[in-house]
Motif scaffolding. Structure first.
Motif, short mmCIF file in Angstrom:
data_model
loop_
_atom_site.label_atom_id
_atom_site.label_comp_id
_atom_site.label_asym_id
_atom_site.label_seq_id
_atom_site.Cartn_x
_atom_site.Cartn_y
_atom_site.Cartn_z
N LYS A 1 -7.11 -6.99 2.26
CA LYS A 1 -5.66 -7.36 2.35
C LYS A 1 -5.00 -6.01 3.19
O LYS A 1 -4.86 -4.87 2.18
CB LYS A 1 -4.96 -7.35 1.20
N TRP A 2 -4.57 -5.82 4.60
CA TRP A 2 -3.90 -4.98 4.76
C TRP A 2 -2.51 -4.98 4.72
O TRP A 2 -1.82 -5.79 4.84
CB TRP A 2 -4.23 -4.70 6.53
N CYS A 3 -1.85 -3.68 4.32
CA CYS A 3 -0.45 -3.58 4.34
C CYS A 3 -0.14 -2.28 4.77
O CYS A 3 -0.95 -1.21 4.93
CB CYS A 3 -0.14 -3.41 3.02
N HIS B 1 0.93 -1.16 -0.12
CA HIS B 1 -0.10 0.05 0.13
C HIS B 1 0.89 1.32 0.08
O HIS B 1 1.41 1.63 1.05
CB HIS B 1 -0.92 0.09 1.14
N GLY C 1 -6.89 -1.10 9.54
CA GLY C 1 -6.12 0.11 9.34
C GLY C 1 -5.75 0.97 10.50
O GLY C 1 -4.64 1.78 10.27
N ASN D 1 -5.68 4.35 4.53
CA ASN D 1 -5.54 3.09 4.45
C ASN D 1 -6.42 2.12 4.76
O ASN D 1 -6.49 0.98 4.22
CB ASN D 1 -4.23 2.76 5.44
N CYS E 1 2.25 -8.01 4.90
CA CYS E 1 0.73 -7.61 4.69
C CYS E 1 -0.06 -8.65 5.43
O CYS E 1 0.40 -9.93 5.45
CB CYS E 1 0.58 -7.64 3.11
N THR F 1 -7.34 -0.76 2.22
CA THR F 1 -7.73 -2.22 2.60
C THR F 1 -8.98 -2.86 1.96
O THR F 1 -8.93 -3.96 1.51
CB THR F 1 -7.57 -2.22 4.26
#
Length: 717
Positions: free
Chosen positions: A562-564, A361, A495, A552, A587, A556
């Motif tokens: 998908k969190w990064c 991200h 996030g 963010n 991630c 996501t």
């Protein structure tokens, strides 16, 4: 003087000369041999340090295209090779500091004994250090013992032991380096004042030129400076600097490196330095300027969290290539400042943009209406407005995203399912309201009571419609059904990592507990602690928040859950061009892809029909599929707009950074005004939404219109 006194002094000088020679040669005999062996090891280590410890260099920060935007340094140094130094500079230095430089082998015995005689006889104190010895001394002070005051003091102490050590190292260096290499080495590490080190930086800072192009009088000024940079500073002490420069010219004449007539001509010239102050870049992110400074600051702080140290960053000579998109940054700055003037007192209008993705991200822009800088009278600030967690602001109803996600995850409702949205609600789960209309329970504390922000809401509607129109009561009712733990956990997952860590009401949140009174603020509903984790008002977003983390969250959701980490870094390379690894969080698939996609569909109506951002969307001719959620805090003191397309996610936020208590009024001169009363008319659909749409319309111009993902049926009903 009596004859006996002369004989005694002569005898003393002979002894002193013997000590100097013996000390330098280090005879290895008997017990003295053990000590001299230890001394030799110390000298060898120090000599190796001079070869192995690299000098501090400037670190360069660039945008995503590789264009330099800032420099970070402790010592401003631009290294040069021996062939890049004008002979005039070399001879000016040699003539002034060590005219027998090319004749000795590191130690000038003639000068040393002369100084010993003068100093012992009570004459003028003389140092007798050769340029090689000065190279050793300066390397120890400016590099080996940099930041170590005790070490620096030892490297400068007036003692025979220090001189002997310095002399032995100098002799060793002369066996390993040529004279031109020693001279260039010295000129690369010596201090010229004001964080300026080395001839490369000095030529640029003092005369806006290069070492190759230095004129004789310019070289003479710089050669004279190294003796005492503070005293001979040409801006603070121009008269002393002129006298010193002219003395160097005379020394060059004495050393037969300059004709007397030329020296007299050069003496008639002024100092010739750049006006005002040395020409050098800022040593921190202020050098990035009013627009890119916020991004530079975030990148710097990100690297500190990623395992690099402040000293390493500012001395390592790294190239830090960031993810800053100059085009997106220009558009974001233009929009933030276009909606709220930069000089509006106590108003910050920010926009943070993040690129969605399943492996990274990347942060592409961090902008504010205010300029980044130190000139407060011009409205500048070095506070991390677009990225920091601000205790004076809240996201308002944007936090309803987390309640919705938790409700979908627990299958309490679906995006097309009907939820209750009464005009007024009395919670039998949450406490904290001081509204007289709220009943007491247990004879002491009132239940939590709330109403919707306006009239005209239906008594029930689909979750998708509720996300677009934002009735308060429906989401508190969902909190009651889902429980606070899943809602809090969802906020962190999606996030709000640092935001949630700072919101624990003075202590850690226990996400495992469904106890409604866990971390529950026992204060008025709209008091200073209202909305912290554990309170029913959490879904109304009145707690501290980071605009970047909100962006963010949207990234996501648009990345299939998908969190990064919101990274500002593309790469870091060292002074040799080799990549340097940094420690970034991995991630995580924080929610099922189907849930994320369905939540996106649920948030897709905010810009349409009766959606809270529809007016702003129409103003800028918006025609792309998107997700969005506005938010406004009590008293209209802050507001947000969290939104995304498949290509780019962002969050716009307006708040009062200096004096938090009060409202914000939309419109009028400057675009928005901080009120003196606890009231205002600012909403997330106004300045924040207009800022987002203005920037995104320009950034996405020419890019394909991409559809949102399809919902997963298991989360629709």
């Amino acid at each position: 003087m009596r004859k006996t006194d002369g004989l005694l002094k002569l005898l003393g000088l002979c002894i002193l000369a013997g000590v100097l020679v013996a000390g330098v040669l280090f005879p290895v005999v008997g017990a003295a041999g053990v000590m001299s062996n230890q001394a030799s090891e110390t000298v060898d280590r120090t000599s190796s340090d001079l070869a192995d410890i690299p000098p501090p260099l400037v670190t360069t920060v660039t945008d995503a295209d590789g264009k330099a935007i800032a420099t970070l340094y402790d010592q401003y140094r631009l290294p040069v090779t021996e062939n890049q130094i004008n002979p005039a500079m070399q001879w000016a230095l040699v003539s002034t500091e060590d005219k027998r430089f090319y004749d000795h082998h590191g130690v000038d015995w003639t000068g040393t004994l002369r100084a010993a005689v003068s100093n012992t006889a009570g004459g003028d104190q003389q140092g007798a250090s050769t340029l090689t010895q000065q190279y050793v001394k300066n390397y120890l002070i400016n590099i080996v013992y940099r930041g170590n005051k005790i070490g620096q003091q030892k490297a400068q102490e007036a003692s025979i032991a220090r001189k002997l050590k310095e002399a032995r190292i100098a002799i060793q260096l002369e066996t390993k380096m040529t004279k031109p290499q020693i001279l260039a080495g010295y000129l690369n590490i010596v201090e010229f004042s004001r964080q300026i080190y080395g001839i490369g930086a000095a030529a640029h800072a003092y005369f806006d030129t290069t070492p190759e192009a230095l004129t004789v009088p310019q070289a003479a000024l710089l050669a004279g400076l190294v003796n005492n940079p503070a005293i001979f500073d040409p801006w603070n002490h121009p008269d002393k600097a002129l006298q010193r420069r002219n003395l160097v010219l005379d020394r060059m004449v004495e050393n037969q490196k300059l004709a007397k007539a030329d020296a007299e001509k050069f003496k008639a010239e002024g100092l010739g330095v750049v006006e005002g102050q040395p020409q050098k870049p800022a040593s921190n992110c202020v050098g990035a300027g009013p627009k890119e400074g916020f991004f530079c600051q975030y990148a710097y702080e990100y690297l500190l969290k990623a395992g690099m140290t402040e000293d390493d960053i500012k001395t390592g000579g790294y190239t830090i290539k960031t993810t800053l998109d100059p085009r997106a940054t220009d558009a974001a700055k233009e929009a933030a400042e276009g909606q709220v003037a930069k000089n509006q007192p106590n108003i910050a209008n920010t926009l943070s943009l993040v690129k969605p993705g399943t492996d990274r991200h990347e942060v592409v822009a961090l902008a504010a209406n205010r300029d980044y800088g130190n000139e407060k009278d011009k409205g500048q600030t070095t506070y991390t407005l677009p990225s920091g967690v601000w205790n004076v602001s809240g996201a308002g109803s944007s936090y309803k995203i987390f309640t919705s996600a938790a409700a979908l995850d627990k299958h309490v409702t679906g995006i097309y399912s009907t939820i209750e949205t009464p005009s007024f609600h009395v919670s039998n789960v949450f406490v904290g309201s001081d509204n007289p209309a709220c009943p007491f329970f247990k004879g002491k504390t009132r239940w939590y009571c709330l109403k919707n922000a306006g009239e005209g809401y239906a008594q029930q509607m689909s979750l998708q419609q509720a996300l677009a129109t934002s009735p308060n009561t429906g989401f508190v009712i969902l909190e009651e059904k889902v429980g606070m733990a899943p809602v809090l956990e969802m906020a962190s997952k999606l996030g709000l990592r640092e935001t949630m860590a700072s919101n624990a009401n003075g202590g850690p949140v226990d996400p495992k507990s469904d106890d409604p009174n866990k971390n529950q603020p026992q204060s008025q509903f709209y008091g200073p602690k209202a909305g912290y984790p554990g309170a029913g008002a959490f879904t109304l977003g009145v707690s501290p928040v980071s605009g970047l983390e909100l962006a963010n969250v949207a990234a996501t959701i648009m990345s299939g859950g998908k969190w990064c980490p919101p990274t500002p870094i593309k790469s870091v390379t060292d002074r040799s061009g080799q990549p340097k690894e940094i420690k970034e969080a991995a991630c995580e698939q924080v929610i099922p892809e189907g849930l994320a996609n369905t939540l996106a569909v649920g948030m897709s109506k905010d810009d349409q029909g009766g959606g809270t951002s529809a007016g702003a969307a129409g103003q800028f001719g918006w025609n792309r599929p998107m997700i969005g959620k506005t938010g406004t805090t009590q008293n209209n003191g802050s507001a947000t707009f969290v939104a995304a397309t498949p290509q780019l996610a962002g969050a716009a936020m307006i708040f009062r950074p200096d004096f938090p208590n009060g409202g914000i009024t939309d419109g009028g001169p400057g675009g928005a005004t901080a009120t003196k009363t606890l009231s205002g008319n600012m909403y997330g659909g106004k300045v924040p939404a207009r800022t987002w749409f203005q920037a995104m319309t320009k950034i996405l111009e020419g890019q394909p219109i991409e559809p949102l993902p399809a919902e997963d049926p298991q989360y629709t009903r």
